[in-house]
Design a protein around this motif. Structure first.
Motif, PDB file in Angstrom:
ATOM      1  N   ASP A  62      41.259  53.929  33.865  1.00 24.37           N
ATOM      2  CA  ASP A  62      41.418  53.532  34.292  1.00 24.37           C
ATOM      3  C   ASP A  62      40.264  52.958  33.933  1.00 24.37           C
ATOM      4  OD1 ASP A  62      42.759  54.954  37.517  1.00 24.37           O
ATOM      5  OD2 ASP A  62      44.152  53.706  35.757  1.00 24.37           O
ATOM      6  N   ALA A  63      39.895  51.229  33.937  1.00 24.17           N
ATOM      7  CA  ALA A  63      38.336  51.187  33.943  1.00 24.17           C
ATOM      8  C   ALA A  63      38.191  51.010  35.084  1.00 24.17           C
ATOM      9  CB  ALA A  63      38.873  49.450  33.286  1.00 24.17           C
ATOM     10  N   ASP A  64      36.703  51.074  35.158  1.00 24.94           N
ATOM     11  CA  ASP A  64      35.808  51.379  36.364  1.00 24.94           C
ATOM     12  C   ASP A  64      36.291  49.689  37.307  1.00 24.94           C
ATOM     13  OD1 ASP A  64      32.766  52.808  35.069  1.00 24.94           O
ATOM     14  OD2 ASP A  64      34.891  53.405  36.081  1.00 24.94           O
ATOM     15  N   SER A  65      36.482  48.935  36.771  1.00 23.54           N
ATOM     16  CA  SER A  65      36.918  47.755  37.684  1.00 23.54           C
ATOM     17  C   SER A  65      37.506  48.180  38.599  1.00 23.54           C
ATOM     18  CB  SER A  65      36.308  46.238  36.578  1.00 23.54           C
ATOM     19  OG  SER A  65      37.518  46.365  35.835  1.00 23.54           O
ATOM     20  N   VAL A  66      38.404  47.958  37.895  1.00 21.93           N
ATOM     21  CA  VAL A  66      39.699  48.902  38.525  1.00 21.93           C
ATOM     22  C   VAL A  66      40.256  49.480  38.520  1.00 21.93           C
ATOM     23  CG1 VAL A  66      40.856  46.001  37.410  1.00 21.93           C
ATOM     24  CG2 VAL A  66      41.307  48.035  36.215  1.00 21.93           C
ATOM     25  N   LYS A  67      39.215  50.451  39.503  1.00 20.97           N
ATOM     26  CA  LYS A  67      40.374  52.343  38.695  1.00 20.97           C
ATOM     27  C   LYS A  67      40.862  52.278  41.003  1.00 20.97           C
ATOM     28  CE  LYS A  67      38.329  56.468  38.639  1.00 20.97           C
ATOM     29  NZ  LYS A  67      38.754  56.847  37.389  1.00 20.97           N
ATOM     30  N   GLY A  68      41.833  52.450  40.140  1.00 16.98           N
ATOM     31  CA  GLY A  68      42.480  52.878  41.573  1.00 16.98           C
ATOM     32  C   GLY A  68      43.234  51.612  42.104  1.00 16.98           C
ATOM     33  N   ARG A  69      43.320  50.883  41.163  1.00 17.13           N
ATOM     34  CA  ARG A  69      44.330  49.304  42.152  1.00 17.13           C
ATOM     35  C   ARG A  69      45.717  48.976  41.253  1.00 17.13           C
ATOM     36  NH1 ARG A  69      42.058  44.773  40.506  1.00 17.13           N
ATOM     37  NH2 ARG A  69      42.862  43.369  42.733  1.00 17.13           N
ATOM     38  N   PHE A  70      45.553  49.695  39.844  1.00 18.25           N
ATOM     39  CA  PHE A  70      46.800  49.725  39.781  1.00 18.25           C
ATOM     40  C   PHE A  70      47.676  50.918  39.256  1.00 18.25           C
ATOM     41  CE2 PHE A  70      44.016  45.818  38.551  1.00 18.25           C
ATOM     42  CZ  PHE A  70      45.650  45.351  38.130  1.00 18.25           C
ATOM     43  N   THR A  71      48.783  51.600  39.571  1.00 21.22           N
ATOM     44  CA  THR A  71      49.509  52.264  38.682  1.00 21.22           C
ATOM     45  C   THR A  71      50.552  52.193  37.352  1.00 21.22           C
ATOM     46  OG1 THR A  71      49.933  53.163  40.825  1.00 21.22           O
ATOM     47  CG2 THR A  71      51.064  54.273  39.468  1.00 21.22           C
ATOM     48  N   ILE A  72      49.656  53.016  36.172  1.00 20.23           N
ATOM     49  CA  ILE A  72      50.674  53.159  34.802  1.00 20.23           C
ATOM     50  C   ILE A  72      51.187  54.658  35.310  1.00 20.23           C
ATOM     51  CG2 ILE A  72      48.377  54.870  33.656  1.00 20.23           C
ATOM     52  CD1 ILE A  72      48.928  52.476  31.602  1.00 20.23           C
ATOM     53  N   LEU A  83      52.748  49.363  33.821  1.00 16.81           N
ATOM     54  CA  LEU A  83      52.286  49.270  34.869  1.00 16.81           C
ATOM     55  C   LEU A  83      52.335  48.385  36.037  1.00 16.81           C
ATOM     56  CD1 LEU A  83      48.911  49.094  35.184  1.00 16.81           C
ATOM     57  CD2 LEU A  83      49.172  46.434  34.087  1.00 16.81           C
ATOM     58  N   LYS A  84      52.043  49.162  36.980  1.00 15.93           N
ATOM     59  CA  LYS A  84      52.976  48.511  39.020  1.00 15.93           C
ATOM     60  C   LYS A  84      51.071  48.420  39.470  1.00 15.93           C
ATOM     61  CE  LYS A  84      54.893  52.356  38.618  1.00 15.93           C
ATOM     62  NZ  LYS A  84      55.859  53.291  39.132  1.00 15.93           N
ATOM     63  N   ARG A  85      51.904  47.247  40.190  1.00 12.68           N
ATOM     64  CA  ARG A  85      50.849  47.154  41.459  1.00 12.68           C
ATOM     65  C   ARG A  85      51.526  45.832  42.397  1.00 12.68           C
ATOM     66  NH1 ARG A  85      45.608  47.714  43.933  1.00 12.68           N
ATOM     67  NH2 ARG A  85      44.879  45.847  44.603  1.00 12.68           N
ATOM     68  N   THR A  86      50.735  46.122  43.869  1.00 11.65           N
ATOM     69  CA  THR A  86      51.174  46.332  45.018  1.00 11.65           C
ATOM     70  C   THR A  86      49.346  45.177  45.287  1.00 11.65           C
ATOM     71  OG1 THR A  86      51.392  47.841  46.217  1.00 11.65           O
ATOM     72  CG2 THR A  86      53.105  46.769  45.518  1.00 11.65           C
ATOM     73  N   ASN A  87      49.966  44.158  46.637  1.00 11.81           N
ATOM     74  CA  ASN A  87      48.698  43.016  46.805  1.00 11.81           C
ATOM     75  C   ASN A  87      48.525  42.482  45.986  1.00 11.81           C
ATOM     76  OD1 ASN A  87      47.328  41.866  49.079  1.00 11.81           O
ATOM     77  ND2 ASN A  87      46.314  44.313  49.299  1.00 11.81           N
ATOM     78  N   LEU A  88      48.492  41.703  45.345  1.00  7.56           N
ATOM     79  CA  LEU A  88      48.370  41.451  44.065  1.00  7.56           C
ATOM     80  C   LEU A  88      46.995  40.281  44.305  1.00  7.56           C
ATOM     81  CD1 LEU A  88      50.844  40.152  41.607  1.00  7.56           C
ATOM     82  CD2 LEU A  88      49.160  42.141  41.254  1.00  7.56           C
ATOM     83  N   LYS A  89      45.825  40.220  44.212  1.00  6.45           N
ATOM     84  CA  LYS A  89      44.807  39.059  44.081  1.00  6.45           C
ATOM     85  C   LYS A  89      44.892  38.102  43.581  1.00  6.45           C
ATOM     86  CE  LYS A  89      43.406  41.674  47.670  1.00  6.45           C
ATOM     87  NZ  LYS A  89      43.851  41.775  49.045  1.00  6.45           N
ATOM     88  N   ARG A  90      44.581  36.826  43.473  1.00  5.01           N
ATOM     89  CA  ARG A  90      43.736  36.056  42.597  1.00  5.01           C
ATOM     90  C   ARG A  90      43.167  36.063  41.243  1.00  5.01           C
ATOM     91  NH1 ARG A  90      44.418  30.473  43.354  1.00  5.01           N
ATOM     92  NH2 ARG A  90      42.376  30.052  42.600  1.00  5.01           N
ATOM     93  N   LYS A  91      42.230  37.545  41.762  1.00  2.00           N
ATOM     94  CA  LYS A  91      40.982  38.195  40.355  1.00  2.00           C
ATOM     95  C   LYS A  91      42.693  38.134  39.154  1.00  2.00           C
ATOM     96  CE  LYS A  91      39.591  42.094  42.124  1.00  2.00           C
ATOM     97  NZ  LYS A  91      38.412  42.465  43.743  1.00  2.00           N
ATOM     98  N   ASP A  92      43.669  38.914  39.315  1.00  2.00           N
ATOM     99  CA  ASP A  92      44.325  39.566  39.323  1.00  2.00           C
ATOM    100  C   ASP A  92      45.015  38.875  37.806  1.00  2.00           C
ATOM    101  OD1 ASP A  92      44.241  42.529  40.012  1.00  2.00           O
ATOM    102  OD2 ASP A  92      45.409  41.510  41.541  1.00  2.00           O
TER     103      ASP A  92
END
Length: 123
Positions: A62-72, A83-92
């Motif tokens: 995982d990239a340091d900037s997004v580590k732990g925020r995405f599941t692959i 690629l999965k992610r919940t609670n998306l943010k505008r920065k995504d």
């Protein structure tokens, strides 16, 4: 020749969920690593997450900037990566690209890229 086809992008409300799919097809001997990158407007393309082969022990990165925020996850029989992610943010918000590093029968390495799928998170 290998083709990567992404799907699952679109417009999502902040706080919503994301599930991207990528399927590799064509002349494939072996795939070492499959992963996802993204590129936001005015920024460099960056790694989101990647996952290795069975021989590597399905190692994830995982990239340091997004580590732990995405599941692959990866389906090795179907040459697919998710690629999965919940609670998306505008920065995504970005164009998300599928990437695969393949290995030929002669142990040569090649990188392939999908065309990208747009993910837009609105507030």
């Amino acid at each position: 020749q290998v083709q990567l086809v992404e799907s699952g992008g679109g417009l999502v409300q902040a706080g919503g969920s994301l599930r991207l799919s990528c399927v590799a097809s064509g002349s494939i001997f072996a795939i070492n690593t499959m992963g996802w990158y993204r590129q936001a407007p005015g920024k460099q393309r960056e790694l989101v997450a990647s996952i290795g082969s069975l021989d590597s022990g399905r190692k994830t990165n995982d990239a340091d900037s997004v580590k732990g925020r995405f599941t692959i996850a990866r389906d090795y029989e179907k040459n697919s990566v998710y690629l999965k992610r919940t609670n998306l943010k505008r920065k995504d918000t970005a164009v998300y690209y599928c990437n695969a590093e393949t290995r030929s029968e002669f142990e040569a390495l090649y990188d392939y890229w999908g065309q990208g799928t747009q993910v837009t998170v609105s507030s």
